[in-house]
Design an enzyme around this catalytic site. Sequence first.
Site, PDB file in Angstrom:
ATOM      1  N   THR A  91       1.087  -1.250   0.031  1.00  0.00           N
ATOM      2  CA  THR A  91       0.219   0.156  -0.037  1.00  0.00           C
ATOM      3  C   THR A  91       0.768   1.096  -0.151  1.00  0.00           C
ATOM      4  O   THR A  91       1.653   1.533   0.952  1.00  0.00           O
ATOM      5  CB  THR A  91      -0.895  -0.251   1.287  1.00  0.00           C
ATOM      6  N   GLU A 119      -3.738  -4.343  -3.576  1.00  0.00           N
ATOM      7  CA  GLU A 119      -4.223  -5.202  -2.860  1.00  0.00           C
ATOM      8  C   GLU A 119      -5.770  -4.838  -2.239  1.00  0.00           C
ATOM      9  O   GLU A 119      -5.904  -3.860  -1.767  1.00  0.00           O
ATOM     10  CB  GLU A 119      -3.493  -5.564  -1.507  1.00  0.00           C
ATOM     11  N   ASN A 176     -10.518   2.017   0.654  1.00  0.00           N
ATOM     12  CA  ASN A 176     -10.397   1.557   1.863  1.00  0.00           C
ATOM     13  C   ASN A 176     -11.022   2.820   2.621  1.00  0.00           C
ATOM     14  O   ASN A 176     -11.664   2.847   3.659  1.00  0.00           O
ATOM     15  CB  ASN A 176      -8.836   1.482   2.338  1.00  0.00           C
ATOM     16  N   PHE A 217     -20.761  -3.150   4.956  1.00  0.00           N
ATOM     17  CA  PHE A 217     -20.054  -1.983   5.967  1.00  0.00           C
ATOM     18  C   PHE A 217     -21.010  -1.045   6.390  1.00  0.00           C
ATOM     19  O   PHE A 217     -20.713   0.198   6.490  1.00  0.00           O
ATOM     20  CB  PHE A 217     -18.884  -1.506   5.041  1.00  0.00           C
ATOM     21  N   GLY A 221     -20.980  -0.430  15.380  1.00  0.00           N
ATOM     22  CA  GLY A 221     -20.104  -0.999  16.400  1.00  0.00           C
ATOM     23  C   GLY A 221     -19.226  -0.191  17.205  1.00  0.00           C
ATOM     24  O   GLY A 221     -19.513   1.147  17.173  1.00  0.00           O
ATOM     25  N   GLY A 225     -10.892  -1.047  13.182  1.00  0.00           N
ATOM     26  CA  GLY A 225      -9.405  -1.022  13.413  1.00  0.00           C
ATOM     27  C   GLY A 225      -8.735  -1.859  12.534  1.00  0.00           C
ATOM     28  O   GLY A 225      -9.150  -2.203  11.194  1.00  0.00           O
ATOM     29  N   CYS A 228      -5.131  -1.937   8.491  1.00  0.00           N
ATOM     30  CA  CYS A 228      -5.339  -1.305   6.912  1.00  0.00           C
ATOM     31  C   CYS A 228      -6.098   0.136   7.115  1.00  0.00           C
ATOM     32  O   CYS A 228      -5.390   1.065   6.799  1.00  0.00           O
ATOM     33  CB  CYS A 228      -6.269  -2.142   6.176  1.00  0.00           C
TER      34      CYS A 228
END
Length: 398
Positions: A91, A119, A176, A217, A221, A225, A228
Amino acid sequence: MRDIQSERIKLLQSGHVPIYEPGLGDLIIKNKERLSFTLNVDEALAHAEIVFVCVDTPPTSAGDADLSRVWSVLRSLKGAAHLAAVVVKSTVPVGTGARARSVLDEAGLGHVGYASNPEFTAEGRAVSDFLNPDRVVIGASDAETARLVEELHQGVNGDVVVMDIPSAEMARMASNALLATKISFINEIANICEATGADIGNVSKAVGLDHRLGRHFLQAGIGWGGSCFPKDSEALKQLASNTGYHPQLLSAVIEVNNLQKRRAIQKLKDQLGTLEGTQIALLGLTFKPGTDDMREAPSAVLASRLLAEGAAVRCWDPLARPADVEPWTSTTRHESVLDAVTGADAAIVVTEWPQLREVTWGEARGLMRRPVLYDGRNLLGPQTMRDLGFTYLSVGRP
Ligand code: UGA
């Protein structure tokens, strides 16, 4: 190379996988005739046509991605003039490709193609994600390099998208960041649900059924964490800041996530008054179930905050690797959930391990000093837990 790496190479050579990743061990055994592992760069390069760079890029003290390991690998290729292409899987921030080109040119490898092949696999699902990806992104310096990398993905069941190198690098960072944004968004909505009487489970379901938004997603919660999202969102924020742009949305996404973990502590304080002298059980330590990885796990923030408030922390997790660092050295580890909650004033479900659904919660309730249960992953049924006598708290549910 460091000792730990030589240990890992030895394990891999003997057919053992040094990390927990379902399916990877079988794959290595099945392909053992075609795989070799070495610490020796020359040996690795001798018959190689294409080199993949997969080293980690941890954050620097400034929050940028530390690319020193990438440069070190690229420099070690000096003399490997027979290579056809170098592919970066690590990354990396946008712009790395241009700098990598200069490093390769300086190493006398100006004729070797360069590609970014980011990735997108998730831990615990890496093998199936790799074989059945939503897309394979290839950013290449030229058509021939793109073709070579695409050819390597024959048999992989997903669309291949070829583009320029900076766009491929940004596609990875943006993916991400958007996933983290969805979670922070739903966590913020959950917090508003708590204040208004709506149920985040129903809200997520209704929102997710809109195909434009998607159901993934949207699980509210205790916060995201892992190795990534925290690192990548910070790296993208810094990348933007380094150009003079202030990424307001991304900054808020990160802040919402930081506050979400601390919110759990406040909820316990609301129930118990001071946490000084209390015993609190953390159920689940890894950053998500199905992995032994504790990097940037919300549990570490909770444990540190609880210890700072004067609580004693008791932990349970089925897979987490014991860590000889703070805050873990100041906590106690227990083999079973029942042991962990014995004498506790409160328990927090931190990771949604399926084993937690199987716990005899009535028995657990009897073992606790005070029956406060904060379900940070909305894993358990509110009514069932209340019927068992728990003061049951969760995220975004009435
Ligand atoms: C993530 C991405 O999902 C992968 O696509 C990416 O390739 C990978 O990062 C990477 O950058 O290498 P990973 O970190 O393994 O994969 O885990 P996720 O399953 O994405 O979960 C990340 C965090 O988000 C976990 O703490 C999880 O508990 C949390 N999460 C996830 C939620 O709180 N709610 C959700 O709805 C989903």
